[in-house]
Design an enzyme around this catalytic site. Structure first.
Site, PDB file in Angstrom:
ATOM      1  N   ARG A   1      -0.055  10.640  11.285  1.00 33.62           N
ATOM      2  CA  ARG A   1      -0.706  10.001  12.121  1.00 33.62           C
ATOM      3  C   ARG A   1      -0.270   8.774  12.587  1.00 33.62           C
ATOM      4  NH1 ARG A   1      -5.367   6.627  12.481  1.00 33.62           N
ATOM      5  NH2 ARG A   1      -4.996   6.334  10.258  1.00 33.62           N
ATOM      6  N   LYS A   2      -0.357   7.615  11.529  1.00 34.12           N
ATOM      7  CA  LYS A   2       0.186   6.230  11.780  1.00 34.12           C
ATOM      8  C   LYS A   2       1.032   5.707  10.511  1.00 34.12           C
ATOM      9  CE  LYS A   2      -3.235   3.847  14.612  1.00 34.12           C
ATOM     10  NZ  LYS A   2      -4.230   2.415  14.641  1.00 34.12           N
TER      11      LYS A   2
ATOM     12  N   HIS B   1      -5.524  18.061  -5.873  1.00 33.64           N
ATOM     13  CA  HIS B   1      -6.515  16.995  -5.515  1.00 33.64           C
ATOM     14  C   HIS B   1      -7.633  17.087  -6.387  1.00 33.64           C
ATOM     15  CE1 HIS B   1      -4.633  15.944  -1.796  1.00 33.64           C
ATOM     16  NE2 HIS B   1      -5.066  17.006  -0.992  1.00 33.64           N
TER      17      HIS B   1
ATOM     18  N   PHE C   1       8.412   7.080   7.337  1.00 34.56           N
ATOM     19  CA  PHE C   1       7.166   7.684   7.962  1.00 34.56           C
ATOM     20  C   PHE C   1       7.964   8.396   9.272  1.00 34.56           C
ATOM     21  CE2 PHE C   1       4.110   7.678  11.396  1.00 34.56           C
ATOM     22  CZ  PHE C   1       3.050   8.400  10.627  1.00 34.56           C
TER      23      PHE C   1
ATOM     24  N   THR D   1      -0.077  12.266  -0.489  1.00 32.37           N
ATOM     25  CA  THR D   1       0.150  13.458  -1.131  1.00 32.37           C
ATOM     26  C   THR D   1       1.523  13.962  -0.530  1.00 32.37           C
ATOM     27  OG1 THR D   1      -2.018  13.900  -0.883  1.00 32.37           O
ATOM     28  CG2 THR D   1      -0.653  15.672  -1.848  1.00 32.37           C
TER      29      THR D   1
HETATM   30  N1  LIG Z   1       6.561   8.930   4.812  1.00 31.72           N
HETATM   31  C1  LIG Z   1       5.318   8.392   5.292  1.00 31.72           C
HETATM   32  N2  LIG Z   1       5.281   6.826   5.031  1.00 31.72           N
HETATM   33  C2  LIG Z   1       3.815   6.418   5.191  1.00 31.72           C
HETATM   34  N3  LIG Z   1       2.732   7.249   5.486  1.00 31.72           N
HETATM   35  C3  LIG Z   1       2.902   8.737   5.234  1.00 31.72           C
HETATM   36  C4  LIG Z   1       4.161   9.083   5.153  1.00 31.72           C
HETATM   37  N4  LIG Z   1       3.971  10.610   4.879  1.00 31.72           N
HETATM   38  C5  LIG Z   1       2.464  10.760   5.129  1.00 31.72           C
HETATM   39  N5  LIG Z   1       1.887   9.387   5.341  1.00 31.72           N
HETATM   40  C6  LIG Z   1       0.547   9.333   5.754  1.00 31.72           C
HETATM   41  O1  LIG Z   1      -0.238   9.994   4.689  1.00 31.72           O
HETATM   42  C7  LIG Z   1      -1.429  10.221   5.037  1.00 31.72           C
HETATM   43  C8  LIG Z   1      -1.674  11.753   4.915  1.00 31.72           C
HETATM   44  O2  LIG Z   1      -2.146  11.589   3.341  1.00 31.72           O
HETATM   45  P1  LIG Z   1      -1.946  12.789   2.315  1.00 31.72           P
HETATM   46  O3  LIG Z   1      -0.732  13.312   2.645  1.00 31.72           O
HETATM   47  O4  LIG Z   1      -2.389  12.634   0.938  1.00 31.72           O
HETATM   48  O5  LIG Z   1      -3.182  14.092   2.986  1.00 31.72           O
HETATM   49  S1  LIG Z   1      -3.637  15.406   2.287  1.00 31.72           S
HETATM   50  O6  LIG Z   1      -4.440  14.840   1.241  1.00 31.72           O
HETATM   51  O7  LIG Z   1      -2.330  16.104   1.781  1.00 31.72           O
HETATM   52  O8  LIG Z   1      -4.340  16.212   3.405  1.00 31.72           O
HETATM   53  C9  LIG Z   1      -1.460   9.933   6.590  1.00 31.72           C
HETATM   54  O9  LIG Z   1      -2.038   8.596   6.806  1.00 31.72           O
HETATM   55  P2  LIG Z   1      -2.579   8.060   8.149  1.00 31.72           P
HETATM   56  O10 LIG Z   1      -1.314   8.019   9.071  1.00 31.72           O
HETATM   57  O11 LIG Z   1      -3.162   6.834   7.829  1.00 31.72           O
HETATM   58  O12 LIG Z   1      -3.795   9.050   8.505  1.00 31.72           O
HETATM   59  C10 LIG Z   1      -0.160  10.130   6.835  1.00 31.72           C
HETATM   60  O13 LIG Z   1       0.521   9.687   7.997  1.00 31.72           O
END
Ligand SMILES: Nc1ncnc2c1ncn2[C@@H]1O[C@H](COP(=O)(O)OS(=O)(=O)O)[C@@H](OP(=O)(O)O)[C@H]1O
Length: 264
Positions: free
Chosen positions: A227-228, A101, A199, A48
Site C-alpha cells: 500500500r504505502k 502469525h 518497497f 512479513t
Molecule cells: N519492501 C517493503 N518496504 C516497506 N514496506 C513493505 C515492503 N513490503 C511490504 N511492505 C508493507 O508491509 C505491510 C504488509 O505487512 P505484512 O506483509 O506483514 O502483511 S501480512 O501479515 O502478510 O498480511 C504493508 O504496509 P502498509 O503499506 O503500511 O499497508 C506493505 O506495504
C-alpha cells in the site's frame, strides 16, 4: 458471513476460519521442524511479505530465481495455513523457510525440540493498526490477536528486528539478517538484495505483491497490498484523541512486556 463462520478459535486465539480449517491445524500440530529451518514470525501487517523477500534472497546468495518465480506463500509458506498441507514441505531440502502469525506458545512440540532459528519482525502498533485498517477493507477475513514472542525463553535463537529498523537502513538490516542466518555475503550482494527489497521494487514483483490472488478474496482495486510502505502513516489515520486513547490502552496492555521498542 456470521462471526462463527469467519473465525475459528485455536488455543484461545481467534483466527480466520477460511485460512485455518481443522485439517490444516492438525497438520501444523504434527509438523516436524528441523534444526536448520528458518521461521519468520510476525504479527500480521508488521513486515512479513518484506521478510519473505529478504530472507530467500539472502539464502540464495542474492540469486533472484525464487523471488521471481514463486509466490511468497510458496516461497516462505505459512505453516498454519491450509495451503501448507499440499506443498510437500517434508520433501523440501534444507534449509526450509516458513512464516507464522501464531504466537510463541502456539508453536507445535517439534519447534521446541528442534530449535530452529527465528526472525521476529515487529512494527509500531499504530502503523500495524493503520495497515490492518486498509487491509480489512479488501480481505474477506480478520484476525485479532496478541503477541508473546517477546517473552520467549530461548531468545538466543531469535533475531528481533523491526519494520522501522529495516526502513531506516535496509542494507544494514540485510547484513544483520545474513549474519544471523550464518550466510557470508559480499557487500555487493547485500546491496543488490537491499535494492530488490525496496518497497518500490517489491511492488512490481507479481510473485510478492499478491496481484495473482483473485479479486473476490483480495480486492486490490480498493487498496493495494503493498500500500504505502512507510513509517508513521498512523498520523494520517488517527485523530490526536484516537492516538492518545490507543497509547493509553497499549501502555496498559504492554505493562508486563520487558522490551525497549524503537517506537517507544
Ligand atoms: N519492501 C517493503 N518496504 C516497506 N514496506 C513493505 C515492503 N513490503 C511490504 N511492505 C508493507 O508491509 C505491510 C504488509 O505487512 P505484512 O506483509 O506483514 O502483511 S501480512 O501479515 O502478510 O498480511 C504493508 O504496509 P502498509 O503499506 O503500511 O499497508 C506493505 O506495504
Amino acid at each position: 458471513m456470521t462471526e462463527a463462520e469467519l473465525y475459528a478459535v485455536y488455543k484461545g486465539v481467534y483466527m480466520p476460519a477460511l485460512l485455518h480449517p481443522p485439517h490444516s491445524l492438525k497438520y501444523y500440530e504434527d509438523f516436524s521442524f528441523r534444526q536448520d529451518d528458518i521461521l519468520v514470525a510476525t504479527y500480521p501487517k508488521s513486515g512479513t511479505t518484506w521478510m519473505q523477500e529478504i530472507a530467500p534472497l539472502i539464502m540464495s546468495g542474492g540469486d533472484p530465481a525464487s523471488v521471481d518465480t514463486l509466490p511468497n506463500w510458496d516461497r516462505v509458506p505459512w505453516l498454519e495455513e491450509q495451503r501448507s498441507c499440499v506443498l510437500n514441505l517434508e520433501q523440501r531440502p534444507s534449509p526450509r523457510m516458513f512464516a507464522t502469525h501464531f504466537h510463541y506458545n502456539m508453536m507445535p512440540p517439534s519447534f521446541f525440540e528442534a530449535k530452529p532459528k527465528v526472525i521476529y519482525v515487529m512494527r509500531n502498533p499504530k502503523d500495524v493498526f493503520t495497515s490492518s485498517f486498509h487491509y480489512y477493507g479488501i480481505a474477506s477475513y480478520l484476525e485479532p490477536s496478541t503477541e508473546l514472542w517477546l517473552n520467549a525463553e530461548d531468545k538466543e535463537r531469535i533475531l528481533y528486528i523491526s519494520y522501522e529498523e529495516m526502513k531506516m537502513d535496509l542494507r544494514d538490516s540485510v547484513s544483520r539478517i545474513a549474519q544471523f542466518l550464518e550466510k557470508s555475503l559480499d557487500a555487493e550482494v547485500i546491496e543488490k538484495i537491499a535494492d530488490r527489497c525496496l518497497f518500490k521494487n517489491m511492488k512490481q514483483n507479481k510473485m510478492s505483491n499478491y496481484s495473482t490472488v483473485p479479486r473476490e478474496f483480495l480486492d486490490q482495486t480498493k487498496s493495494e497490498f503493498l500500500r504505502k510502505g512507510i513509517v508513521g502513516d498512523w498520523k494520517n489515520q488517527l485523530t490526536v484523541a484516537e492516538a492518545e486513547h490507543f497509547d493509553a490502552v497499549y501502555k496498559d496492555q504492554m505493562k508486563d512486556v520487558k522490551y525497549k521498542f524503537v517506537w517507544d
